[in-house]
Design a protein around this motif. Structure first.
Motif, PDB file in Angstrom:
ATOM      1  N   LEU A   1       0.852  -1.201   0.000  1.00 43.22           N
ATOM      2  CA  LEU A   1       0.000   0.000   0.000  1.00 43.22           C
ATOM      3  C   LEU A   1       0.880   1.240   0.000  1.00 43.22           C
ATOM      4  O   LEU A   1       1.842   1.326   0.771  1.00 43.22           O
ATOM      5  CB  LEU A   1      -0.887  -0.013   1.235  1.00 43.22           C
ATOM      6  N   VAL A   2       0.546   2.179  -0.875  1.00 40.58           N
ATOM      7  CA  VAL A   2       1.365   3.381  -1.014  1.00 40.58           C
ATOM      8  C   VAL A   2       0.528   4.615  -0.668  1.00 40.58           C
ATOM      9  O   VAL A   2      -0.567   4.803  -1.217  1.00 40.58           O
ATOM     10  CB  VAL A   2       1.905   3.541  -2.461  1.00 40.58           C
ATOM     11  N   TYR A   3       1.031   5.434   0.257  1.00 42.60           N
ATOM     12  CA  TYR A   3       0.371   6.684   0.656  1.00 42.60           C
ATOM     13  C   TYR A   3       1.388   7.816   0.615  1.00 42.60           C
ATOM     14  O   TYR A   3       2.587   7.596   0.830  1.00 42.60           O
ATOM     15  CB  TYR A   3      -0.214   6.571   2.082  1.00 42.60           C
ATOM     16  N   SER A   4       0.886   9.026   0.379  1.00 40.89           N
ATOM     17  CA  SER A   4       1.785  10.185   0.324  1.00 40.89           C
ATOM     18  C   SER A   4       1.525  11.081   1.535  1.00 40.89           C
ATOM     19  O   SER A   4       0.542  10.907   2.251  1.00 40.89           O
ATOM     20  CB  SER A   4       1.534  10.978  -0.960  1.00 40.89           C
ATOM     21  N   ASN A   5       2.401  12.085   1.686  1.00 36.40           N
ATOM     22  CA  ASN A   5       2.232  13.003   2.821  1.00 36.40           C
ATOM     23  C   ASN A   5       1.737  14.376   2.367  1.00 36.40           C
ATOM     24  O   ASN A   5       1.578  15.275   3.188  1.00 36.40           O
ATOM     25  CB  ASN A   5       3.559  13.135   3.581  1.00 36.40           C
ATOM     26  N   SER A   6       1.568  14.555   1.060  1.00 39.61           N
ATOM     27  CA  SER A   6       0.984  15.791   0.526  1.00 39.61           C
ATOM     28  C   SER A   6       0.605  15.494  -0.920  1.00 39.61           C
ATOM     29  O   SER A   6       0.815  14.375  -1.398  1.00 39.61           O
ATOM     30  CB  SER A   6       2.006  16.944   0.570  1.00 39.61           C
ATOM     31  N   SER A   7       0.094  16.501  -1.618  1.00 40.10           N
ATOM     32  CA  SER A   7      -0.254  16.226  -3.026  1.00 40.10           C
ATOM     33  C   SER A   7       0.970  16.367  -3.931  1.00 40.10           C
ATOM     34  O   SER A   7       0.941  16.005  -5.098  1.00 40.10           O
ATOM     35  CB  SER A   7      -1.357  17.180  -3.474  1.00 40.10           C
ATOM     36  N   LYS A   8       2.089  16.861  -3.376  1.00 37.49           N
ATOM     37  CA  LYS A   8       3.272  17.117  -4.222  1.00 37.49           C
ATOM     38  C   LYS A   8       4.379  16.111  -3.921  1.00 37.49           C
ATOM     39  O   LYS A   8       5.431  16.475  -3.420  1.00 37.49           O
ATOM     40  CB  LYS A   8       3.786  18.533  -3.969  1.00 37.49           C
ATOM     41  N   TYR A   9       4.102  14.859  -4.181  1.00 32.18           N
ATOM     42  CA  TYR A   9       5.087  13.820  -3.853  1.00 32.18           C
ATOM     43  C   TYR A   9       5.902  13.413  -5.077  1.00 32.18           C
ATOM     44  O   TYR A   9       5.475  13.615  -6.215  1.00 32.18           O
ATOM     45  CB  TYR A   9       4.382  12.599  -3.239  1.00 32.18           C
ATOM     46  N   THR A  10       7.088  12.852  -4.816  1.00 32.56           N
ATOM     47  CA  THR A  10       7.952  12.389  -5.907  1.00 32.56           C
ATOM     48  C   THR A  10       7.338  11.144  -6.533  1.00 32.56           C
ATOM     49  O   THR A  10       6.973  10.202  -5.817  1.00 32.56           O
ATOM     50  CB  THR A  10       9.350  12.010  -5.340  1.00 32.56           C
TER      51      THR A  10
END
Ligand SMILES: C[S@@+](CC[C@H](N)C(=O)[O-])C[C@H]1O[C@@H](n2cnc3c(N)ncnc32)[C@H](O)[C@@H]1O
Length: 359
Positions: free
Chosen positions: A184-193
């Protein structure tokens, strides 16, 4: 919003560790400095391997690493109900031990609390361009997804990667053979690498040539008005990854149970980070993530509770350093209690040891 509740769920129990709680007991900085290019930032950073419980290591790191880590991958115990046993050959001694515990006495509440506490801290140390990759399987992935929704937010869901390992025997008369894990992949903001990865196609394919005309895709035509084609030999990587389980014949094989394939980790790191970024794995096992980070010129922090994991990770990284020009030195940290001190002083990490999963 749906919330998952379990017995004794608690969100945080902040622990404060003194700055020298974990101390380096081995470091490869001094020999290394001669080789370093002093004009690069590398002289300010050394990679770090922690021998200890991941929660303690996270509490120890939290003050200095808030929003500093660019990619976290973990492959924790899966609630499989098995304690992974190993045979050890240590110079002239043979004995059995446990590589790691995943039994839990069916106590799903404790397992979920263990995952939850760590995810809450991941959220704090992950940079704004960062991604977390949480590896699990059918035993608990449905719960972990809900916890990730709670901690990172449903809108930070990026992918549910299926790792299809087609070469692992799976018995089961009343169910289909189980042949995949979930990442499962989650980001910490909308501007992720997020770097596009292309993989080769089985066969080259003819594809219509298209151009973007003011935001609309249009077919390219020749002078006679016929549509034009091109031959494509690769395609964009999707979320089903066909990568084998590591086999004993591989030169990467360490004998440790549940070691992951290096191709899996190299792909994850290329997808979610760039050179110089900081990668962390808080259940590093044999150090597959750290070695992939090393090869791809990323900085890393690793952690494992088991001395056998630290033994193998240290050995893999040092073997790599001995054969290759590398950018960053590394250090090994622990909280030195009596038991650990005795093991270190016995020369355990320098011994020739072979570790095999017990059949
Ligand atoms: C599935 S293995 C990781 C395998 C690894 N991905 C590899 O490729 O070798 C899980 C690891 O988590 C470690 N572990 C279990 N509980 C831990 C804890 N509380 N803190 C740190 N490590 C832990 C185990 O010792 C084991 O090495």
């Amino acid at each position: 919003m749906v919330n998952l509740i379990w017995k004794d769920k608690k969100s945080e129990d902040p622990k404060v560790f003194p700055p020298n709680f974990f101390r380096a007991f081995e470091n490869y900085i001094f020999n290394f400095n001669e080789k370093l290019d002093k004009t690069k930032t590398s002289k300010f950073w050394s990679n770090k391997l922690f021998w200890g419980d991941s929660l303690e290591v996270l509490y120890f790191l939290i003050n200095n690493y808030e929003e500093k880590i660019d990619l976290i991958y973990i492959d924790p115990p899966f609630f499989s109900g098995t304690n992974y046993q190993i045979n050890i050959e240590e110079e002239d001694k043979f004995y059995n031990s446990i590589a790691y515990f995943d039994h839990w006495n069916n106590d799903l509440d404790s397992y979920l609390q263990m995952i939850y506490e760590r995810l809450l801290l991941f959220k704090k140390i992950l940079s704004k361009k960062g991604l977390v990759f949480i590896h699990s399987d059918w035993h608990a992935n449905h719960y972990i997804r809900l916890i990730l929704d709670e901690v990172f937010g449903e809108n930070r869901f990026v992918n549910n990667i299926i790792w299809y390992y087609y070469n692992k025997y799976s018995a089961g008369k009343k169910n289909l053979p189980r042949a995949h894990d979930t990442i499962l992949v989650y980001s910490n903001s909308s501007k992720y690498t997020f770097n596009e990865i292309r993989i080769p196609r089985k066969k080259p394919r003819k594809q219509l040539m298209r151009v973007n005309v003011e935001g609309v895709l249009k077919n390219v035509k020749d002078k006679k008005g016929h549509v034009r084609y091109r031959t494509v030999t690769d395609k964009k990587l999707d979320d089903v990854w066909k990568i084998p389980c590591l086999q004993p014949a591989s030169k990467e094989w360490t004998g440790f149970p549940t070691q992951k394939h290096h191709d899996l980790l190299e792909r994850i790191i290329k997808l979610g980070s760039n050179e110089g970024d900081l990668i962390a794995d808080f259940f590093c096992g044999t150090g597959t993530t750290l070695l992939a980070a090393e090869k791809l010129n990323r900085r890393w922090i690793g952690c494992d509770i088991s001395e056998y994991s630290i033994y193998l990770t240290r050995k893999r990284i040092l073997d790599y350093h001995n054969k290759n020009q590398v950018e960053y030195p590394f250090e090994i940290y622990t909280h030195l209690n009596e038991e650990k001190r005795i093991l270190i002083e016995s020369g355990f990490f320098q011994k020739k040891i072979s570790i095999r999963r017990k059949k």
